[in-house]
Design a protein around this motif. Structure first.
Motif, mmCIF file in Angstrom:
data_model
loop_
_atom_site.group_PDB
_atom_site.id
_atom_site.type_symbol
_atom_site.label_atom_id
_atom_site.label_comp_id
_atom_site.label_asym_id
_atom_site.label_seq_id
_atom_site.Cartn_x
_atom_site.Cartn_y
_atom_site.Cartn_z
ATOM 1 N N VAL A 161 7.351 -8.817 -2.973
ATOM 2 C CA VAL A 161 7.522 -9.070 -1.542
ATOM 3 C C VAL A 161 7.602 -10.587 -1.390
ATOM 4 C CG1 VAL A 161 6.546 -8.798 0.774
ATOM 5 C CG2 VAL A 161 6.135 -7.037 -0.965
ATOM 6 N N ILE A 162 8.679 -11.041 -0.760
ATOM 7 C CA ILE A 162 8.873 -12.485 -0.599
ATOM 8 C C ILE A 162 8.739 -12.847 0.877
ATOM 9 C CG2 ILE A 162 10.446 -14.426 -0.969
ATOM 10 C CD1 ILE A 162 11.835 -12.674 -3.133
ATOM 11 N N LEU A 163 7.690 -13.587 1.206
ATOM 12 C CA LEU A 163 7.521 -14.050 2.583
ATOM 13 C C LEU A 163 8.195 -15.411 2.685
ATOM 14 C CD1 LEU A 163 3.689 -13.268 3.024
ATOM 15 C CD2 LEU A 163 5.639 -11.729 3.378
ATOM 16 N N VAL A 164 9.189 -15.502 3.552
ATOM 17 C CA VAL A 164 9.925 -16.760 3.652
ATOM 18 C C VAL A 164 9.435 -17.525 4.879
ATOM 19 C CG1 VAL A 164 12.190 -17.842 3.685
ATOM 20 C CG2 VAL A 164 11.926 -15.557 2.685
ATOM 21 N N ASP A 165 8.652 -18.556 4.608
ATOM 22 C CA ASP A 165 8.079 -19.364 5.684
ATOM 23 C C ASP A 165 9.150 -20.319 6.216
ATOM 24 O OD1 ASP A 165 6.758 -21.254 7.188
ATOM 25 O OD2 ASP A 165 5.722 -22.160 5.475
ATOM 26 N N ASP A 166 9.645 -19.988 7.412
ATOM 27 C CA ASP A 166 10.707 -20.800 8.009
ATOM 28 C C ASP A 166 10.071 -21.978 8.742
ATOM 29 O OD1 ASP A 166 13.038 -21.771 9.037
ATOM 30 O OD2 ASP A 166 13.342 -20.150 10.481
ATOM 31 N N ALA A 167 9.606 -22.932 7.956
ATOM 32 C CA ALA A 167 9.010 -24.171 8.489
ATOM 33 C C ALA A 167 7.999 -23.902 9.598
ATOM 34 C CB ALA A 167 10.109 -25.111 8.973
ATOM 35 N N SER A 168 7.066 -22.984 9.314
ATOM 36 C CA SER A 168 6.024 -22.707 10.307
ATOM 37 C C SER A 168 5.117 -23.917 10.432
ATOM 38 C CB SER A 168 5.192 -21.502 9.868
ATOM 39 O OG SER A 168 6.012 -20.375 9.739
ATOM 40 N N PRO A 215 -3.425 -21.955 2.577
ATOM 41 C CA PRO A 215 -4.295 -20.783 2.761
ATOM 42 C C PRO A 215 -3.551 -19.467 2.519
ATOM 43 C CG PRO A 215 -4.584 -22.334 4.566
ATOM 44 C CD PRO A 215 -3.433 -22.848 3.741
ATOM 45 N N LEU A 216 -2.297 -19.413 2.926
ATOM 46 C CA LEU A 216 -1.511 -18.197 2.703
ATOM 47 C C LEU A 216 -1.272 -17.998 1.199
ATOM 48 C CD1 LEU A 216 0.245 -15.785 3.629
ATOM 49 C CD2 LEU A 216 2.140 -17.372 3.903
ATOM 50 N N ASP A 217 -0.818 -19.051 0.548
ATOM 51 C CA ASP A 217 -0.576 -18.945 -0.902
ATOM 52 C C ASP A 217 -1.845 -18.501 -1.624
ATOM 53 O OD1 ASP A 217 2.029 -19.777 -0.565
ATOM 54 O OD2 ASP A 217 1.559 -21.895 -0.888
ATOM 55 N N ASP A 218 -2.977 -19.097 -1.252
ATOM 56 C CA ASP A 218 -4.243 -18.745 -1.902
ATOM 57 C C ASP A 218 -4.614 -17.292 -1.633
ATOM 58 O OD1 ASP A 218 -4.336 -21.300 -2.812
ATOM 59 O OD2 ASP A 218 -5.859 -22.001 -1.374
ATOM 60 N N TYR A 219 -4.437 -16.886 -0.384
ATOM 61 C CA TYR A 219 -4.772 -15.501 -0.042
ATOM 62 C C TYR A 219 -3.936 -14.538 -0.882
ATOM 63 C CZ TYR A 219 -5.426 -11.130 2.449
ATOM 64 O OH TYR A 219 -5.712 -9.816 2.734
ATOM 65 N N LEU A 220 -2.644 -14.823 -0.982
ATOM 66 C CA LEU A 220 -1.738 -13.910 -1.692
ATOM 67 C C LEU A 220 -2.087 -13.861 -3.178
ATOM 68 C CD1 LEU A 220 1.669 -14.776 0.030
ATOM 69 C CD2 LEU A 220 0.153 -12.840 0.495
ATOM 70 N N LYS A 232 0.813 -1.217 0.000
ATOM 71 C CA LYS A 232 0.000 0.000 0.000
ATOM 72 C C LYS A 232 0.849 1.271 0.000
ATOM 73 C CE LYS A 232 -3.378 2.117 3.141
ATOM 74 N NZ LYS A 232 -4.466 1.874 4.082
ATOM 75 N N ARG A 233 1.958 1.264 0.730
ATOM 76 C CA ARG A 233 2.720 2.509 0.897
ATOM 77 C C ARG A 233 3.998 2.555 0.077
ATOM 78 N NH1 ARG A 233 0.719 1.669 6.094
ATOM 79 N NH2 ARG A 233 -1.213 2.849 6.317
ATOM 80 N N SER A 234 4.114 1.689 -0.929
ATOM 81 C CA SER A 234 5.280 1.745 -1.805
ATOM 82 C C SER A 234 4.841 2.160 -3.201
ATOM 83 C CB SER A 234 5.949 0.368 -1.899
ATOM 84 O OG SER A 234 6.315 -0.094 -0.633
ATOM 85 N N LEU A 239 -2.923 -10.141 -3.271
ATOM 86 C CA LEU A 239 -1.705 -9.336 -3.325
ATOM 87 C C LEU A 239 -0.775 -9.923 -4.390
ATOM 88 C CD1 LEU A 239 -1.070 -9.000 0.532
ATOM 89 C CD2 LEU A 239 -1.559 -7.090 -0.997
ATOM 90 N N SER A 240 -0.930 -9.432 -5.614
ATOM 91 C CA SER A 240 -0.235 -10.094 -6.720
ATOM 92 C C SER A 240 1.286 -9.974 -6.628
ATOM 93 C CB SER A 240 -0.731 -9.526 -8.046
ATOM 94 O OG SER A 240 -0.468 -8.135 -8.051
ATOM 95 N N LYS A 241 1.779 -8.945 -5.937
ATOM 96 C CA LYS A 241 3.240 -8.795 -5.870
ATOM 97 C C LYS A 241 3.871 -9.597 -4.748
ATOM 98 C CE LYS A 241 4.103 -4.388 -8.005
ATOM 99 N NZ LYS A 241 4.553 -3.014 -7.823
ATOM 100 N N VAL A 242 3.018 -10.202 -3.922
ATOM 101 C CA VAL A 242 3.540 -10.892 -2.749
ATOM 102 C C VAL A 242 3.455 -12.395 -2.955
ATOM 103 C CG1 VAL A 242 3.396 -11.075 -0.234
ATOM 104 C CG2 VAL A 242 2.593 -8.992 -1.382
ATOM 105 N N ARG A 243 4.554 -13.105 -2.661
ATOM 106 C CA ARG A 243 4.491 -14.558 -2.715
ATOM 107 C C ARG A 243 5.223 -15.143 -1.505
ATOM 108 N NH1 ARG A 243 8.932 -13.407 -5.988
ATOM 109 N NH2 ARG A 243 10.623 -14.940 -5.973
ATOM 110 N N ALA A 244 4.899 -16.404 -1.225
ATOM 111 C CA ALA A 244 5.557 -17.062 -0.094
ATOM 112 C C ALA A 244 6.439 -18.176 -0.621
ATOM 113 C CB ALA A 244 4.514 -17.622 0.861
ATOM 114 N N ILE A 245 7.602 -18.336 0.015
ATOM 115 C CA ILE A 245 8.366 -19.552 -0.252
ATOM 116 C C ILE A 245 8.431 -20.321 1.066
ATOM 117 C CG2 ILE A 245 9.675 -18.680 -2.218
ATOM 118 C CD1 ILE A 245 12.023 -18.177 -0.433
#
Ligand code: UDP
Ligand code: MN
Length: 595
Positions: A172-179, A187-192, A162-164, A196-202
């Motif tokens: 934006v890369i969300l790095v899921d450290d074995a949560s 659910p996170l991948d689907d939500y993104l 929103k503010r960029s 939020l098209s610019k955000v993805r999780a690995i």
């Protein structure tokens, strides 16, 4: 023919001028930094990415504010909007305890607050009119997370998007450290992908710790600049340009935002303070040093900081990888902010804090995750950092933590090779040029104290300062001296090298907050920051002088009261005998601990 000749020579003359001008303008505008790391280097990599990527030649500055967004946000109302403190009502308390336990903050309240809430614009007024380079590098934001609560994680992502400015934010890369929380996967991948098209999780297959999680994200990142954030943060208005401009001017630059406080209970967004330079003590606790006069004179300009706070910073990908990223031998967390800060400074870079860039961070009430059973991984990390970067100064760390000497720090060949290859400067250089005022506040070797023992009054020599007898909590009195009697003594004090007076064996200091005459002397936890706890012993006059405004310790023998009054040469009750005085230390008063 003549006309033609005239036309041709005019053409040649004009072209000549324009070539000269072009070269001059290019040189002026290309804003080449002293050390030769031109923007061109930084953008050479970027140029390969596509035709829309242009070489930066312009020093034109623009106003980057998104005024439409500011206007819309200013009208928002609801829980937590404008960063106001929010609360749960009694019938919303069901999940409060459960969520608090696993997060260390009020996660139930986070669920009640809008995922894209407004935050208050608490920047310095000067930031609001500041312009930044029109052409700035692109950004990949990397956010490692381990079991982050879903709404605080998503609020981090939403606030960034929103503010960029969209043209600067690549991803934006969300790095899921074995949560292990269910939301962290599909659910996170689907939500993104839906929102939020610019955000993805690995998703990392096993718990790697925040250091290796950051590295994993950075390896995936495609933009010029890497920005690392914690997973419970909120980017504030116009946060990007102030972080990016110093990097655009010299790619060997790391820039940290001001970190604001999102309060763990109410999620209120507020300032921490007006900024300070990052540092450490010799047990490797993160500390802060005061701003320098030149920093104070330019409150909206980035200032040099020896050590980053750790979680939130921007660095060009090029420089980050030239430095070898983080040492991959650092496990889970701890010491990585020192490693990277030392490397940046010692290997030809620089680090700044940018006051006009602000990002809020939830400081937890307590750490919710058990540490993985890996022994003293923090000690091992510290030792790796000390061994590779600190040269003879590592000893000061080991003096305080002798067990570090026996920790196996693992293979350091790769790290030492980086230091050699980049021709990095010695730690002594870092201490003398960058953290030059650190030893004054945190001396590598603790100086002796100025004096200790009983503090006996000269006018009423049977009376001593006494920390035992109180008619009000924590107010000091005088009492009959007990030295040599069998009574347990509360009359034993130390005038420490911090220039405070401590009750022996306790971390309590003589403290005065009242500016008036006859102000009480109270006991307060020692902070080592002088101010209200500053005391000086004048040997000749036998005065204990308090603070900057020169009041003297005094007493009323009749009422057994202790206080300070303006100093008076003729007063005998203002004179005190300190039992043991270290004359060498007293003679050296001015040179001790003055930051
Ligand atoms: N983190 C991680 N793996 C870990 C520990 C932490 O990815 O093993 C993430 C965490 O989710 C957060 C960041 O690293 O985004 C910093 O950790 P934390 O916020 O717990 O540290 P603090 O800010 O409380 O010092
Ligand atoms: Mn954090």
């Amino acid at each position: 023919m003549r006309r033609n000749f005239k036309a041709i020579s005019k053409f040649l003359f004009l072209s000549g001028i324009s070539v000269v001008c072009t070269v001059l303008i290019y040189r002026l505008l290309s804003n080449k930094p002293k050390n030769g790391n031109s923007l061109n280097d930084l953008f050479a990599r970027r140029k390969a990415l596509g035709p829309e990527e242009v070489l930066i030649l312009s020093s034109e500055k623009i106003d980057w504010h998104n005024y439409d967004l500011i206007e819309l946000d200013s009208k928002r109302q609801g829980p937590g909007e404008q960063g106001k403190p929010a609360f749960l009502s009694t019938n919303e308390m069901n999940n409060y305890e459960k969520l608090y336990k696993v997060n260390g903050f009020n996660a139930a309240l986070s669920d009640k607050i809008a995922i894209d809430r407004s935050v208050p614009d608490i920047r310095h007024e000067g930031c609001k009119t500041k312009k930044y380079l029109k052409q700035l590098p692109s950004v990949s934001v990397v956010v490692p997370f381990h079991n982050e609560h879903w709404t605080t994680l998503l609020r981090t992502a939403h606030s960034v998007v929103k503010r960029s400015p969209p043209e600067l934010l690549k991803e934006v890369i969300l790095v899921d450290d074995a949560s292990t929380k269910e939301f962290s996967k599909k659910p996170l991948d689907d939500y993104l992908s839906a929102n939020l098209s610019k955000v993805r999780a690995i998703h990392l297959p096993e718990r790697s710790g925040l250091i290796r999680a950051r590295l994993a994200g950075a390896r995936e990142a495609i933009a010029d600049v890497l920005i690392f954030l914690d997973s419970h943060t909120e980017a504030n208005i116009n946060w990007l340009p102030p972080l990016l401009e110093p990097i655009a001017q010299d790619y060997k630059t790391c820039v940290c935002p001001f970190i604001d406080v999102i309060q763990y209970e109410t999620l209120e967004y507020r300032a921490q303070d007006e900024g300070a330079r990052g540092a450490f003590d010799w047990e490797f606790f993160y500390k802060r040093l005061p701003l320098l006069p030149e920093d104070l004179a330019h409150p909206t300009e980035p200032f040099k900081s020896p050590i980053m706070a750790g979680g939130l910073f921007a660095i060009s990908a090029k420089f980050f990888w030239e430095l070898g990223g983080y040492d991959e031998g650092l496990d889970i967390w701890g010491g990585e902010q020192y490693e990277l800060s030392f490397k940046i400074w010692q290997c030809g870079g620089q680090m700044y804090d940018a006051p006009c860039s602000r990002v809020g961070h939830i400081y937890r009430k307590y750490a919710p995750f058990p540490n993985p059973g890996k022994g003293d991984f923090v000690g091992r990390n510290y030792k790796r950092v000390a061994e590779v970067w600190m040269d003879e100064y590592a000893e000061y760390l080991y003096m305080r933590r002798p067990r570090y000497k026996f920790i196996d720090s693992g293979d350091l060949t790769k790290q030492k090779a980086i230091r050699k290859e980049l021709n990095c400067k010695p730690f002594k250089w870092f201490m003398e040029k960058v953290a030059f005022d650190l030893p004054l506040k945190y001396p590598p070797i603790e100086p002796d104290d100025f004096g200790s023992g009983e503090i006996r009054n000269v006018g009423a020599p049977e009376l001593c300062v006494d920390a035992g007898y109180k008619d009000r909590d924590s107010v000091l009195q005088v009492a009959k001296c007990v030295k040599g009697t069998s009574k347990k003594s509360d009359q034993n004090f130390t005038l420490t090298w911090h220039k405070d007076i401590r009750v022996c064996g306790k971390s309590l200091c003589f403290d005065i907050s009242d500016p008036n005459d006859k102000a009480d002397v109270t006991l307060f936890p020692c902070h080592g920051m002088k101010g209200n706890q500053y005391w000086k012993y004048d040997m000749e006059k036998q005065w204990f002088l308090h603070g900057a405004n020169n009041r003297c310790l005094d007493c009323d023998p009749g009422k057994m009261k202790l206080y300070v009054r303006s100093c008076d040469d003729s007063s005998k009750t203002q004179k005190w005998r300190l039992e043991n005085v270290n004359l060498t230390m007293i003679a050296n008063w001015e040179n001790i601990g003055t930051a």
